[in-house]
Write an enzyme that holds these catalytic residues in place. Structure first.
Site, PDB file in Angstrom:
ATOM      1  N   ALA A  10       0.565  -2.519  -2.570  1.00  0.00           N
ATOM      2  CA  ALA A  10      -0.687  -3.283  -2.713  1.00  0.00           C
ATOM      3  C   ALA A  10      -0.559  -4.400  -3.741  1.00  0.00           C
ATOM      4  CB  ALA A  10      -1.826  -2.338  -3.078  1.00  0.00           C
ATOM      5  N   ARG A  21       1.086 -19.053  -2.664  1.00  0.00           N
ATOM      6  CA  ARG A  21       0.044 -20.054  -2.408  1.00  0.00           C
ATOM      7  C   ARG A  21      -0.138 -20.983  -3.601  1.00  0.00           C
ATOM      8  NH1 ARG A  21      -2.214 -15.463   0.079  1.00  0.00           N
ATOM      9  NH2 ARG A  21      -3.541 -14.961  -1.723  1.00  0.00           N
ATOM     10  N   GLU A  32      11.651  -3.061  -3.308  1.00  0.00           N
ATOM     11  CA  GLU A  32      10.920  -1.852  -2.901  1.00  0.00           C
ATOM     12  C   GLU A  32      11.906  -0.749  -2.555  1.00  0.00           C
ATOM     13  OE1 GLU A  32       8.774   1.157  -1.938  1.00  0.00           O
ATOM     14  OE2 GLU A  32       7.772  -0.640  -2.736  1.00  0.00           O
ATOM     15  N   SER A  38       3.805  -2.638   2.273  1.00  0.00           N
ATOM     16  CA  SER A  38       2.471  -3.189   2.529  1.00  0.00           C
ATOM     17  C   SER A  38       1.662  -2.341   3.513  1.00  0.00           C
ATOM     18  CB  SER A  38       2.592  -4.625   3.060  1.00  0.00           C
ATOM     19  OG  SER A  38       1.339  -5.277   3.035  1.00  0.00           O
ATOM     20  N   CYS A  42      -4.625   4.423   1.990  1.00  0.00           N
ATOM     21  CA  CYS A  42      -5.962   5.018   2.022  1.00  0.00           C
ATOM     22  C   CYS A  42      -6.402   5.364   3.445  1.00  0.00           C
ATOM     23  CB  CYS A  42      -6.973   4.068   1.390  1.00  0.00           C
ATOM     24  SG  CYS A  42      -6.645   3.720  -0.354  1.00  0.00           S
ATOM     25  N   ASP A 289      -1.532   0.854  -9.689  1.00  0.00           N
ATOM     26  CA  ASP A 289      -1.720   2.227 -10.163  1.00  0.00           C
ATOM     27  C   ASP A 289      -0.850   2.599 -11.355  1.00  0.00           C
ATOM     28  OD1 ASP A 289      -3.465   2.384  -8.082  1.00  0.00           O
ATOM     29  OD2 ASP A 289      -2.303   3.824  -6.894  1.00  0.00           O
ATOM     30  N   ASN A 311      -5.372  -4.433  -5.427  1.00  0.00           N
ATOM     31  CA  ASN A 311      -5.388  -5.727  -4.745  1.00  0.00           C
ATOM     32  C   ASN A 311      -5.967  -6.823  -5.638  1.00  0.00           C
ATOM     33  OD1 ASN A 311      -4.631  -5.835  -1.638  1.00  0.00           O
ATOM     34  ND2 ASN A 311      -5.375  -3.789  -2.095  1.00  0.00           N
ATOM     35  N   TYR A 432     -34.914  -6.639   3.240  1.00  0.00           N
ATOM     36  CA  TYR A 432     -35.752  -5.587   3.829  1.00  0.00           C
ATOM     37  C   TYR A 432     -36.123  -5.930   5.264  1.00  0.00           C
ATOM     38  CZ  TYR A 432     -39.959  -3.304   5.447  1.00  0.00           C
ATOM     39  OH  TYR A 432     -40.855  -2.640   6.232  1.00  0.00           O
TER      40      TYR A 432
END
Length: 559
Positions: A10, A21, A32, A38, A42, A289, A311, A432
């Protein structure tokens, strides 16, 4: 500029993608140790429950492209070295030593900026039999595949889940959809011990028992029984048959690499970072984490691993790698989970945490519908709101029910982030219309109830406080529901219940003694509150309301 990222789930790949970017020319390499990258971990319980068709769906973009090393190279010009283990960081010479797990080849990769996103690992207790077959940590897609394959082949019939946190309870739901026996063992005295207060957790426990899920709280696992394959789980109180075990006892941050590099760890044991997510080395960032965060209410350092937080960390880091000065302000411990037909959520502090932190606080439990009761899809939710009694500052919210819970959690999370007060929850101009909400939202009702409490207009007590008085024959539990409701369901083990429907209360006041302690209630205690007003208007001086009513009563009832 050379950017190296350690970790490709993540935070790591989000940081790499944001950096790309921000700087189209940077040389970005991601390391990794695993094969898969990726992936949405969850989503694994929902793959087991067959809500997600294929495990690969957790690794695809919304457009359907597989997020593999080729995707990141072709689309983002990011080099991902999977099955590659980072073994050491040389901060002085600014390189990472890596080992190719397929070839055992060792190499050094230089960096200008480094990101550590090594995540967390599940706790593996020192319990006899923990390495038996079919005892799963359920931390990797391979575990999810193996569990689902066993369920599909009808290999499993008795599942035991050790730990009643988010993963444990999501797996309880997943297994129940397969029609197998499910038992949950939790060492603490309640479900979701880190997430909920006892009154709210008790509502969930009561519901799960009616759904056939066995709950064993306050029990410690002693050993897993079996020769090569698990056959039972032995606790300090019983032996539970098991051919499938999920260990969901929590996680710890993966900090060994950072620690060996001399980076500072925080009081939680996770990597210490500043607001820009820099470590104690200005050229090294960390997120996800493996790091600690600041709690926005308490101001304390906390370890609160969550995919959403990871993220966000990645985005902040990615910008700061390229000269930005974005800050990650902190967390609220916000969480939401579905367990069968109940939705559960929490944000901010629990009452237990508020007490530990020394707040002078006030709480209220309210039950109501998530939209007007006349709408066919209307469903009940119970909320527990916590506020600072002196300042009116919102401290936290818990919610549970079949209705829309996450919306209420998110509203309070926004108010908490903006350091809002109880009055803000009423003042906020929420949307509402009958298909979406009631004229006054559930959190506004809760806020009004707390303001009434602080003003002395509402004297509510929690279900835990009420239970302590059940055996006291000097306390009158005044049930103001209709006769039909009273015949259908009532409090169990109550010494002194007096049933007077609300519409008859004014004409039957003589049946009550003004000197008695009276606790009024109904299904959701709206009528109980009306009864309090009627009695106090007639000079009854010791009247209270059981907050949340029978709908929020987590204990036994008589049918």
């Amino acid at each position: 500029m050379k950017i190296v990222v350690i970790g490709a789930v993540a935070a790591g790949l989000k940081a790499a993608s944001k950096a790309r970017r921000s700087d189209p020319t940077a040389e970005i390499t991601v390391i990794e140790k695993g094969e898969m990258i990726s992936y949405g971990a969850c989503g694994m319980p929902y793959y087991v429950a067959a809500e997600v068709n294929e495990i690969e769906d957790l690794m695809k973009t919304p457009a359907g492209a597989m997020r593999n090393p080729e995707y990141f190279k072709n689309v983002k010009d990011i080099t991902v070295l999977n099955r590659t283990l980072a073994t050491a960081i040389d901060r002085k010479s600014k390189f990472v030593t890596v080992k190719n797990l397929a070839t055992d080849e060792v190499a050094d990769i230089t960096y200008d900026k480094l990101v550590i996103a090594t995540g967390a690992a599940p706790l593996k207790p020192n319990i006899t039999g923990v390495d038996l077959k079919n005892v799963f940590k359920f931390w990797h897609p391979d575990d999810a595949r193996a569990v689902k394959l066993g369920l599909q082949s009808k290999k499993f019939s008795n599942a035991v889940i050790v730990g009643a946190g988010l993963i444990g309870m999501e797996m309880a739901e997943a297994f129940s959809t397969w029609g197998i026996n499910v038992a949950v063992v939790e060492m603490k005295e309640q479900l979701f011990p880190a997430l909920l207060d006892a009154e709210v957790a008790g509502i969930l426990e009561k519901y799960l028992r009616t759904e056939g899920i066995e709950i064993f709280t306050g029990e410690k696992v002693i050993r897993f029984v079996g020769d090569s394959v698990v056959t039972a789980v032995e606790t300090d109180k019983r032996t539970i048959p098991a051919d499938l075990v999920i260990m969901a006892m929590g996680v710890r941050p993966n900090v060994e690499l950072a620690k060996s590099a001399g980076l500072e760890l925080g009081p939680t044991g996770a990597i210490a970072v500043d607001a820009e997510l820099r470590t104690s080395d200005a050229n090294i960032f960390a997120g996800g984490d493996c790091v600690e965060n600041i709690h926005l209410v308490s101001g304390r350092k906390v370890y609160a691993p969550m995919g959403s937080t990871a993220n966000k960390h990645g985005r902040v880091i990615g910008d700061n790698l390229c000269g930005g000065h974005e800050e990650f302000k902190g967390v609220l411990g916000t969480a939401a989970v579905r367990v069968l037909d109940l939705n559960i959520g929490k944000t901010g502090l629990t009452e237990r945490e508020a007490k530990e932190l020394g707040y002078d606080y006030v709480t209220v439990i309210t039950t109501g519908h998530d939209k007007p009761h006349y709408m066919p899809e209307s469903k009940a939710i119970t909320t527990k709101l916590i506020a600072d009694a002196k300042t009116g500052k919102v401290l936290g919210l818990q919610a549970i029910g079949e209705g829309e819970v996450a919306k209420r959690i998110d509203v309070v999370a926004a108010v908490l982030t903006l350091d809002g007060k109880i009055g803000d929850l009423f003042d906020i101009d929420l949307s509402y219309a009958p298909p979406f909400n009631s004229p006054i939202d559930n959190v506004a009702v809760a806020a009004n109830s707390i303001m009434n409490k602080l003003a002395g207009k509402f004297k509510g007590i929690s279900s835990l406080q009420a239970k302590e008085l059940l055996a006291d024959d000097k306390v009158v539990f005044l049930d103001v529901r209709t006769p039909a409701e009273f015949e259908q369901l009532r409090l169990a083990n109550c010494k002194n219940v007096k049933h007077i429907p609300l519409g008859q209360l004014r004409s039957r006041l003589k049946e009550l003694n003004k000197g008695d302690e009276i606790i009024a209630f109904c299904k959701i205690s709206l009528r109980g509150y009306e009864a309090e007003g009627i009695l106090e208007g007639q000079d009854f001086e010791n009247v209270k309301v059981m907050e949340g009513g029978l709908a929020a009563w987590p204990f036994e009832c008589e049918k």
